[in-house]
Motif scaffolding. Sequence first.
Motif, PDB file in Angstrom:
ATOM      1  N   MET A 150       0.839  -1.195   0.000  1.00 28.95           N
ATOM      2  CA  MET A 150       0.000   0.000   0.000  1.00 28.95           C
ATOM      3  C   MET A 150       0.877   1.249   0.000  1.00 28.95           C
ATOM      4  SD  MET A 150      -2.995  -1.259   2.651  1.00 28.95           S
ATOM      5  CE  MET A 150      -4.155   0.077   2.343  1.00 28.95           C
ATOM      6  N   ASP A 166      -6.289   1.319  -5.044  1.00 25.90           N
ATOM      7  CA  ASP A 166      -7.409   0.775  -4.267  1.00 25.90           C
ATOM      8  C   ASP A 166      -8.208  -0.260  -5.060  1.00 25.90           C
ATOM      9  OD1 ASP A 166      -6.748   2.268  -2.072  1.00 25.90           O
ATOM     10  OD2 ASP A 166      -8.277   3.811  -2.380  1.00 25.90           O
ATOM     11  N   TYR A 170      -8.742  -4.111  -3.850  1.00 26.91           N
ATOM     12  CA  TYR A 170     -10.074  -4.679  -3.636  1.00 26.91           C
ATOM     13  C   TYR A 170     -10.312  -5.901  -4.516  1.00 26.91           C
ATOM     14  CZ  TYR A 170     -15.155  -5.132  -3.962  1.00 26.91           C
ATOM     15  OH  TYR A 170     -16.437  -5.627  -3.973  1.00 26.91           O
ATOM     16  N   ASN A 189       0.242   4.593   4.371  1.00 23.49           N
ATOM     17  CA  ASN A 189      -0.501   5.455   3.464  1.00 23.49           C
ATOM     18  C   ASN A 189       0.465   6.118   2.489  1.00 23.49           C
ATOM     19  OD1 ASN A 189      -1.678   7.983   2.426  1.00 23.49           O
ATOM     20  ND2 ASN A 189      -3.429   7.435   3.721  1.00 23.49           N
ATOM     21  N   ASP A 222      -3.727   3.935   9.633  1.00 24.38           N
ATOM     22  CA  ASP A 222      -4.744   4.228   8.628  1.00 24.38           C
ATOM     23  C   ASP A 222      -4.818   3.118   7.576  1.00 24.38           C
ATOM     24  OD1 ASP A 222      -6.516   6.029   6.902  1.00 24.38           O
ATOM     25  OD2 ASP A 222      -4.764   5.782   5.607  1.00 24.38           O
ATOM     26  N   SER A 223      -3.659   2.702   7.076  1.00 22.68           N
ATOM     27  CA  SER A 223      -3.649   1.664   6.040  1.00 22.68           C
ATOM     28  C   SER A 223      -4.081   0.308   6.593  1.00 22.68           C
ATOM     29  CB  SER A 223      -2.262   1.563   5.410  1.00 22.68           C
ATOM     30  OG  SER A 223      -2.008   2.696   4.602  1.00 22.68           O
ATOM     31  N   ARG A 225      -6.287  -0.135   8.961  1.00 22.94           N
ATOM     32  CA  ARG A 225      -7.751  -0.072   9.080  1.00 22.94           C
ATOM     33  C   ARG A 225      -8.428  -0.252   7.726  1.00 22.94           C
ATOM     34  NH1 ARG A 225      -8.007   5.235  13.060  1.00 22.94           N
ATOM     35  NH2 ARG A 225      -7.816   4.140  15.051  1.00 22.94           N
ATOM     36  N   ARG A 226      -7.903   0.403   6.706  1.00 25.12           N
ATOM     37  CA  ARG A 226      -8.509   0.304   5.370  1.00 25.12           C
ATOM     38  C   ARG A 226      -8.391  -1.119   4.824  1.00 25.12           C
ATOM     39  NH1 ARG A 226      -6.541   2.969   1.196  1.00 25.12           N
ATOM     40  NH2 ARG A 226      -4.553   3.583   2.103  1.00 25.12           N
ATOM     41  N   ALA A 227      -7.236  -1.738   5.015  1.00 31.04           N
ATOM     42  CA  ALA A 227      -7.064  -3.106   4.535  1.00 31.04           C
ATOM     43  C   ALA A 227      -7.993  -4.073   5.256  1.00 31.04           C
ATOM     44  CB  ALA A 227      -5.610  -3.536   4.711  1.00 31.04           C
ATOM     45  N   PHE A 229     -10.882  -3.334   6.532  1.00 33.51           N
ATOM     46  CA  PHE A 229     -12.237  -3.091   6.047  1.00 33.51           C
ATOM     47  C   PHE A 229     -12.470  -3.793   4.710  1.00 33.51           C
ATOM     48  CE2 PHE A 229     -15.208  -0.586   3.481  1.00 33.51           C
ATOM     49  CZ  PHE A 229     -16.340  -0.661   4.273  1.00 33.51           C
ATOM     50  N   LEU A 230     -11.538  -3.661   3.777  1.00 30.95           N
ATOM     51  CA  LEU A 230     -11.686  -4.310   2.474  1.00 30.95           C
ATOM     52  C   LEU A 230     -11.675  -5.828   2.614  1.00 30.95           C
ATOM     53  CD1 LEU A 230      -9.440  -2.048   0.218  1.00 30.95           C
ATOM     54  CD2 LEU A 230     -11.930  -2.125   0.307  1.00 30.95           C
ATOM     55  N   GLU A 251      -5.488  -2.581  16.427  1.00 30.03           N
ATOM     56  CA  GLU A 251      -6.498  -2.672  15.366  1.00 30.03           C
ATOM     57  C   GLU A 251      -6.597  -4.096  14.813  1.00 30.03           C
ATOM     58  OE1 GLU A 251      -8.651  -0.381  14.301  1.00 30.03           O
ATOM     59  OE2 GLU A 251      -7.899   1.070  15.761  1.00 30.03           O
TER      60      GLU A 251
END
Length: 462
Positions: A150, A166, A170, A189, A222-223, A225-227, A229-230, A251
């Motif tokens: 990422m 992104d 995904y 990030n 941040d990264s 959390r995003r990973a 979530f996906l 997290e």
Amino acid sequence: MRYDLIIKGGKVVFKDDVQVADIGVKDGKMSAIAEFIEAEADDVVNAAGQFVMPGMIDTHVHICEPGRTEWEGFVTGSKALAAGGTTCYVDMPLNALPATVDRLSLQLKLSSAEGKNYIDYALYGGLVPGNLEKLEELSEEGVVAFKCFMATCGSDLQNDFKNVDDYTLYMGMKKLADLGHVLSIHAENAEITDRLAEDMKMQGKTSAKDYAASRPVFTEVDSVRRALFLARETGCRLHFVHISTAEAVDEIVKAKNNGQDVTLESCPHYFTINSAQFEEIGPVAKCSPPLRNQEEQKRLWQKLMQGQIDMLTSDHSPCPPEMKFSDSDNIFEVWGGISGCQNNVDLMFDEAVLKRRLPVTDFVKMISYNPSRRFHLPDKGEIAISKDADIILLDPNHTYEVQKDDLYYRHRHSPYIGREIGCRVTKTFVRGQLVFDVNEGIIGEPIGKRITYNKKGELATS
């Protein structure tokens, strides 16, 4: 029965306890474990006073062959791993040219590796923009997991590794969920860290302190959390590499407790070198994510001692000296990778087990048992009957200083040179064959075999 090898009288570290025992090895496997084995053997090793442990499985190693063999090749890299107590490793899909992102590049990698490894090995496949249709063929070729960035990575060179956008992340997660593979992620990030770095350079801020400030804690969190979530959206199994912050650990653990299939690793340098020491040591200690301050490091130690770090890996990322040492004072121009795989086991055993009283069984879970389960290496990672005789001996009373001339890397630079370590790996056996002895060095010729994991979930050693 006559054994090929008997290791006698050591403090054997099993999955859940430690016992003084003998181990009998036949045809590369542990075939007898008992308080005392009275039998003939081709070789008998006295391990009294030493810990007898499964060899480390280092699931984060960058061997740069083919294409950048002048950085690190299979021969030198696997020698260093063996000398450090590693008996199996998983090679990352980047730093070699071409990057391992399709069947052809994987086959080139395999051809380059043949007959050169002193320990067993497996390969990653890469997830990069443009190779979504290649993931299945990599799976068919037996990679044990996949890796993506990422954070920004790679170069302008053709066939070098690239970080995901992104959409690729995904769609790649959806595809890998269908294939049943783990996706390992470098989580930082990219947009924020890149822009912060540009800001620093424009202001003439180019020190080690400035580099660390350009990649703050929140960019990792941040990264992560995003990973996560996906991954929830796609059902993809995740593994986070080289986590450097306690908040990111929190997290990941929270997601795991909520039912997600996710694990994490960290590396010895995040526990043993802080950002102030980075400034003193200089470019050889530059890595990404960066080394953190002393308080953050203390918090990360707490997570390890609480059992929240699943694995320890080296993230061995070597380069030629000219990429680490130059006349420039600009740390941003220096290669961001640490040569450290030869000191994984002894350094962390000293710091975690000897100094902080981590149970040795917990230590072995992090370096051997957990990696074997996560990365489909079921014949390895544990002292048990029928498992591969991948065994190391460690003397807890052998204090030594890391010396440049003792390193097996192609280029002998490391942030640990000059450091005193309070224990030492004295012997490394791969499938019962001695490949390293502390007095004799590397033994014999390369015997390493590739381990594969095929699409159907069947396992094989070739």
